[in-house]
Design a protein around this motif. Sequence first.
Motif, short mmCIF file in Angstrom:
data_model
loop_
_atom_site.label_atom_id
_atom_site.label_comp_id
_atom_site.label_asym_id
_atom_site.label_seq_id
_atom_site.Cartn_x
_atom_site.Cartn_y
_atom_site.Cartn_z
N LEU A 1 -14.29 -1.71 -11.71
CA LEU A 1 -13.75 -1.08 -10.50
C LEU A 1 -12.66 -0.06 -10.85
O LEU A 1 -12.60 1.03 -10.28
N ASP B 1 -9.65 -8.83 4.56
CA ASP B 1 -9.54 -9.03 3.11
C ASP B 1 -9.94 -10.44 2.70
O ASP B 1 -10.62 -10.65 1.69
N TRP C 1 0.82 -1.21 0.00
CA TRP C 1 0.00 0.00 0.00
C TRP C 1 0.85 1.25 0.00
O TRP C 1 0.56 2.22 -0.67
N LYS D 1 -12.79 4.04 -10.30
CA LYS D 1 -11.75 4.76 -9.57
C LYS D 1 -11.20 5.91 -10.41
O LYS D 1 -10.94 7.00 -9.91
N ARG E 1 -6.73 -6.21 -1.66
CA ARG E 1 -7.30 -4.88 -1.56
C ARG E 1 -8.41 -4.69 -2.61
O ARG E 1 -9.42 -4.04 -2.34
N ARG F 1 -11.45 -6.28 -1.26
CA ARG F 1 -12.08 -5.48 -0.20
C ARG F 1 -12.87 -4.34 -0.81
O ARG F 1 -14.02 -4.06 -0.37
N ARG F 2 -12.33 -3.63 -1.82
CA ARG F 2 -13.07 -2.52 -2.43
C ARG F 2 -14.32 -3.04 -3.18
O ARG F 2 -15.37 -2.39 -3.16
N GLN G 1 -16.97 -3.70 -0.60
CA GLN G 1 -17.59 -2.45 -0.16
C GLN G 1 -18.55 -1.91 -1.21
O GLN G 1 -19.61 -1.35 -0.88
N LYS G 2 -18.17 -2.07 -2.49
CA LYS G 2 -19.05 -1.59 -3.57
C LYS G 2 -20.38 -2.36 -3.57
O LYS G 2 -21.45 -1.77 -3.81
#
Length: 524
Positions: free
Chosen positions: A104, A81, A12, A108, A65, A68-69, A72-73
């Motif tokens: 995705l 994760d 990250w 972004k 990651r 995880r996104r 959330q979406k």
Amino acid sequence: MTTKPKAKKYCWRRNRQGADSADARADAISRIRKATQPTEAANDAAPATDIDAIKREGLTGRQLRVARRLAQKNGLAATSDYDAVRLLRKQGIDPFERTNLLDLAAEKARAEDLAKDKIKIQLPQTISDSSQGLPGPELSPAERRNLEIGEIQKDIARRRKRKLFALFARLAAFVLLPTLIVGTYFYRYATPMYASDSAFSILQADGGGASFGGFLAGTQYATAQDSVATQEFLESKDALVRLENDTNFSEIFKQEWIDPIQRLPQDATLEDTYKLFRRMITIGYDPSDGIIRMEVAAPSPEISVELSTLLLSYAEETINGLTELKREDQMRDARAGFELAQDERRRAQEELIELQLQGAVLDPENVLAGLRARINAIEIELQEKELQLAALLDNLRPNQAKVDGVRADIQRLEVVLAELNAEMLDASAGENSLARLSVRIQMAQADLVARDMMLQTAMEQMETTRTEANRKVRYLTVSVNPVASQEPSYPRKFENTILAFLLFAGIYLMISLTASVLREQVSS
């Protein structure tokens, strides 16, 4: 509670350093291509829903990651994760499918474009190096772990170096620098001092009594008190005052060529001089052998010898004074008793002489004895005359002339006997009678004899006390005379420098330990 992989923070940080939308989209597309190839065969089978099985798949941090996104979406509450991957697969969504990843990435990119449109840049901005944002090859978990361990070791080494540097800086500031200053003073600026050594002892006169104190005579314990008293005197202000009066001791150490630390100021008080005196005069008493050792330091060897000689003379005078005092204390009572016995005997003699003069006789007892003898003789003769008269009267025709003569003798003897009895009565009765005077003379004679005995006893006691006092006389014997030194004895440069180093090191160690303990207490 599931733990996040260690490589997440590192990946990250590297992703955040890189950074515009085009690079992010290119990076995402390349990652998706690499990630979908091994997972297409896995998706043909039943997707793994167990978190442990998902961990064994060897997913990268970037893939986790993204999962995880994506969760959330889709509104899935994932705790980690791996839990996001599990929830997406349960919903029938493949988190690593190309369409999902492209959506995705496009979302972004739109969000970043909207953010750029909202921000109006009025100042020139720095442009980061695009090479830093380029995607690199993926590292395996073992390589990431080794990389992180290497960074931790480097960080530990850097902190250790900083701590060692700080430690050496503190040691240099609080130990080495003061030691260097002290050594510089001793080697370059300190005035050399010459010391003269002497040794003396206090002895007792030969001979001792039969008491317990006699067993200690001739040993060091018999003179221990006098030795300690002499040592205290030589270290006292009394000795300093006498030395100041004889040699002007303070002026010796007020000379300009003496270094400032050892030099006395011009307006030095008695207390300042006494402190210097205690530093220059070193006296020690050894009770095992009874010897007092004295060392006197001075700027020149001649002055040192002179001061030592004067102090030895002061010690000898002190010992003589103490001995004289003890003798006077012991002889005082004996002398007072002897003088009292002499006065009482003289008084008894005077009383006897007065009684003898009062009776005008030398011996009233002989006078009384003479009167008694005369009375006895007269009584015997009177008895004979009475017997003779009785014999004459026994005749039928006694001779009247003889009878008258015998009677006349009897009358005369009775008159003489009456006179003698009257004289004897006068001598025996009344306050001034010979009998009373004789008794008083006898009492005076007995008192005189007793006073003679008391006087003789007092005289013997005084002689014994004088003998004992003479046996307790103390003598000061110098075994080592002071000699002028040819080389300076002080300062002891190397020894004093090492001592200063140890002293500063000990102080620093104590302060460091105290600070560490306090810091530990505060942090806990």
